[in-house]
Scaffold this motif. Structure first.
Motif, PDB file in Angstrom:
ATOM      1  N   GLY A 144      67.136  47.256  40.063  1.00 58.69           N
ATOM      2  CA  GLY A 144      65.815  47.193  39.451  1.00 58.69           C
ATOM      3  C   GLY A 144      65.230  45.801  39.338  1.00 58.69           C
ATOM      4  O   GLY A 144      64.135  45.636  38.789  1.00 58.69           O
ATOM      5  N   ILE A 145      65.904  44.783  39.876  1.00 58.66           N
ATOM      6  CA  ILE A 145      65.385  43.420  39.737  1.00 58.66           C
ATOM      7  C   ILE A 145      64.042  43.267  40.434  1.00 58.66           C
ATOM      8  O   ILE A 145      63.130  42.606  39.911  1.00 58.66           O
ATOM      9  CB  ILE A 145      66.416  42.394  40.281  1.00 58.66           C
ATOM     10  N   ASN A 146      63.874  43.895  41.593  1.00 55.76           N
ATOM     11  CA  ASN A 146      62.581  43.811  42.293  1.00 55.76           C
ATOM     12  C   ASN A 146      61.479  44.522  41.519  1.00 55.76           C
ATOM     13  O   ASN A 146      60.330  44.067  41.491  1.00 55.76           O
ATOM     14  CB  ASN A 146      62.708  44.414  43.697  1.00 55.76           C
ATOM     15  N   ALA A 147      61.825  45.648  40.889  1.00 57.13           N
ATOM     16  CA  ALA A 147      60.842  46.377  40.086  1.00 57.13           C
ATOM     17  C   ALA A 147      60.420  45.559  38.874  1.00 57.13           C
ATOM     18  O   ALA A 147      59.243  45.544  38.491  1.00 57.13           O
ATOM     19  CB  ALA A 147      61.418  47.723  39.649  1.00 57.13           C
ATOM     20  N   VAL A 148      61.375  44.870  38.254  1.00 56.34           N
ATOM     21  CA  VAL A 148      61.057  44.049  37.083  1.00 56.34           C
ATOM     22  C   VAL A 148      60.119  42.904  37.474  1.00 56.34           C
ATOM     23  O   VAL A 148      59.133  42.625  36.781  1.00 56.34           O
ATOM     24  CB  VAL A 148      62.356  43.499  36.456  1.00 56.34           C
ATOM     25  N   TYR A 149      60.396  42.248  38.602  1.00 56.87           N
ATOM     26  CA  TYR A 149      59.506  41.184  39.062  1.00 56.87           C
ATOM     27  C   TYR A 149      58.121  41.741  39.405  1.00 56.87           C
ATOM     28  O   TYR A 149      57.090  41.101  39.155  1.00 56.87           O
ATOM     29  CB  TYR A 149      60.097  40.499  40.299  1.00 56.87           C
ATOM     30  N   PHE A 150      58.092  42.965  39.973  1.00 55.78           N
ATOM     31  CA  PHE A 150      56.825  43.585  40.341  1.00 55.78           C
ATOM     32  C   PHE A 150      55.963  43.837  39.107  1.00 55.78           C
ATOM     33  O   PHE A 150      54.752  43.562  39.103  1.00 55.78           O
ATOM     34  CB  PHE A 150      57.095  44.897  41.079  1.00 55.78           C
ATOM     35  N   TYR A 151      56.556  44.364  38.042  1.00 52.69           N
ATOM     36  CA  TYR A 151      55.795  44.701  36.835  1.00 52.69           C
ATOM     37  C   TYR A 151      55.567  43.497  35.922  1.00 52.69           C
ATOM     38  O   TYR A 151      54.793  43.587  34.967  1.00 52.69           O
ATOM     39  CB  TYR A 151      56.523  45.803  36.049  1.00 52.69           C
ATOM     40  N   SER A 152      56.239  42.378  36.199  1.00 56.13           N
ATOM     41  CA  SER A 152      56.101  41.225  35.322  1.00 56.13           C
ATOM     42  C   SER A 152      54.660  40.726  35.260  1.00 56.13           C
ATOM     43  O   SER A 152      54.184  40.304  34.198  1.00 56.13           O
ATOM     44  CB  SER A 152      57.032  40.096  35.782  1.00 56.13           C
ATOM     45  N   PHE A 153      53.913  40.809  36.382  1.00 57.62           N
ATOM     46  CA  PHE A 153      52.527  40.339  36.380  1.00 57.62           C
ATOM     47  C   PHE A 153      51.662  41.182  35.442  1.00 57.62           C
ATOM     48  O   PHE A 153      50.831  40.656  34.704  1.00 57.62           O
ATOM     49  CB  PHE A 153      51.965  40.368  37.801  1.00 57.62           C
ATOM     50  N   ASP A 154      51.854  42.509  35.467  1.00 61.36           N
ATOM     51  CA  ASP A 154      51.090  43.374  34.571  1.00 61.36           C
ATOM     52  C   ASP A 154      51.437  43.100  33.115  1.00 61.36           C
ATOM     53  O   ASP A 154      50.565  43.101  32.236  1.00 61.36           O
ATOM     54  CB  ASP A 154      51.368  44.848  34.901  1.00 61.36           C
TER      55      ASP A 154
END
Length: 500
Positions: free
Chosen positions: A289-299
């Motif tokens: 889930g590290i890529n998902a966490v980075y993806f949602y970090s901007f939101d």
């Protein structure tokens, strides 16, 4: 000052090996993961400009997006090809020589990137990304193998974690150099994409001053004198008879046993738990889930009130968090132990993903929830960088003996590149259908991997490969009957019949 850190500081050549092998090794992989985000708009413009001038075509937005997706994903295709070749290359030519000639691939890719805008050719970027992928695929396994084999037993964990540290450093440098104040501009972006060629050149010029892997010299080449000379250069001019005897014990066990292929590793029932451990940990590394966490970090950062033009600096904060945590992990790993870092990391990540799902669900209903989500993102990155990110990479070199090591790294890196490619293709669909509930899917993999390591993997700290194999035998001997060695059976260390 801890004893392992003091021992490392007393071995300046090992410190040099960490930096020299790292800057042209896993640094390349980490840099490519993050570097394409900043110049994406300029590259898409180049795609349109190329097609208009060469073919007189004005591309539709979806066509440009399709070409852009291929430009990004071809890196994984090259990486997979490099991983499949790495095992054969290291067995035949050695670790140091493969690292040296691998730099020529990256330098060629850097030249293509640098000239792509002048030549008005996005195809040069495509070929450059493919070459970069081959370079990263080879270096990802060989860099890890070289460092683990050069480190003494007491420093193996600390040195092995630096492989992940240079991945984090590569990610952070890709983010940092990509900001508009540095190389992320319309005129300077080709220099940004060609940066890996300069780091490869740096390694090419400095690597000849380092010795070849001592274990490779003794176990693969049978060169005891060369092995002892390499040990004195790496570990200092003192008595290394204990370490040499341990390697000689493995060398004696490997007499008459050649390097095994990937298929032979898969078919060998005596190392099924080591192979399963590689499968579980490397698959979970991509599905944690590290890529998902980075993806949602901007939101999350945007919801917390951070201005849009400042989001890039917040992204630098996440990259810096991963880098600093990885450095701290290298300092505590010898005291904490690899198994505990694995278990604590994955179980902590699972708990954080559960809480993050809740806070994102309540983000629009409770005013302070975005701040809670932001804190959880950094906590997740902390658990990831202080555990699985650092411990997974050197694992094949620790649990497989020399005859299976190249095949083990080939399988591990193939899983890594295949997972990265599939996740890049499927992740947008997963987000589209599940939104932030996709964290529950990643939570399952983190929880499963943490429990697997807890019950099925022994602690490897301060143990030789032969001792680790015996620990696997003890842990699983209750549930299966191990094959007995006969007089006509070659002495293979993977049968666990060792003298310690």
């Amino acid at each position: 000052m801890s004893q392992p850190l003091k021992l490392l500081l007393d071995s300046p050549v090992i410190i040099a090996a960490i930096f020299i092998s790292g800057i042209g090794g896993t640094f390349q992989y980490g840099f490519h993961i993050s570097v394409m985000t900043s110049p994406s708009f300029f590259i898409m413009e180049l795609v349109n400009q190329t097609c208009e001038q060469r073919y007189g075509l004005s591309l539709e937005p979806w066509q440009v997006s399709l070409i852009w997706s291929f430009l990004v994903s071809i890196f994984c295709i090259g990486g997979l090809l490099g991983s499949l070749c790495s095992g054969l290359l290291t067995s035949n030519y050695g670790r140091k020589q493969c690292l040296m000639f691998n730099n020529l691939v990256a330098i060629s890719g850097g030249v293509l990137m640098l000239l792509s805008k002048t030549a008005i050719s996005f195809e040069m970027i495509m070929v450059g990304r493919f070459l970069y992928g081959i370079n990263a695929g080879i270096s990802l396994s060989i860099h890890t193998m070289y460092l683990v084999e050069c480190a003494p037993k007491r420093l193996r964990g600390m040195v092995g974690v630096t492989v992940a540290t240079f991945i984090s450093l590569g990610k952070f440098c890709g983010q940092l150099l990509g900001i508009s104040e540095l190389l992320g501009t319309e005129n300077r972006w080709p220099w940004l994409l060609s940066f890996n060629g300069f780091t490869a050149l740096l390694q090419l010029l400095t690597l000849p001053f380092l010795p070849e892997s001592p274990r490779y010299l003794l176990l693969d080449k049978g060169d005891r004198q060369g092995c002892e000379k390499a040990l004195r250069r790496l570990w200092g001019d003192r008595d290394h008879s204990v370490e040499v005897e341990e390697m000689l014990e493995e060398y004696a066990a490997l007499q008459g046993v050649r390097s095994h292929t990937v298929m032979e590793l898969i078919q060998n029932r005596t190392i099924r738990w080591q192979l399963l451990t590689i499968l579980v940990t490397y698959v979970t590394l991509q599905l944690c889930g590290i890529n998902a966490v980075y993806f949602y970090s901007f939101d999350v950062f945007r919801a917390a009130g951070i201005q849009t033009h400042q989001l890039r600096y917040a992204a630098l904060g996440t990259g810096l968090c991963e880098l600093t945590t990885s450095v701290v992990c290298s300092l505590v790993i010898e005291k904490t132990g690899k198994k505990m870092l694995f278990v604590r990391g994955y179980l902590g990540m699972a708990a954080t993903l559960g809480l993050l799902t809740i806070t994102l669900y309540l983000q629009n209903q409770v005013a302070w929830m975005p701040y809670s989500s932001m804190v959880l993102i950094f906590i997740f990155i902390f658990f990831f960088a202080s555990g699985p990110a650092g411990v997974t990479a050197p694992l094949p070199g620790e649990i497989f003996t020399q005859s299976f090591k190249s095949a083990g790294y080939t399988i591990a890196c193939t899983l890594n590149w295949t997972g990265l490619f599939l996740l890049g293709m499927l992740f947008p669909l997963i987000v589209e259908h599940l939104d932030y509930f996709c964290f529950l899917l990643f939570l399952f993999f983190c929880l499963l991997s943490g429990l697997y390591v807890w019950f099925n993997v022994p602690e490897t700290r301060n143990l030789t490969v032969l001792e680790i194999n015996v620990e696997f035998q003890k842990m699983h001997s209750k549930s299966e009957k191990l094959p007995q060695r006969t007089e006509n059976t070659p002495y293979d260390t993977q049968t666990h019949q060792t003298k310690l």
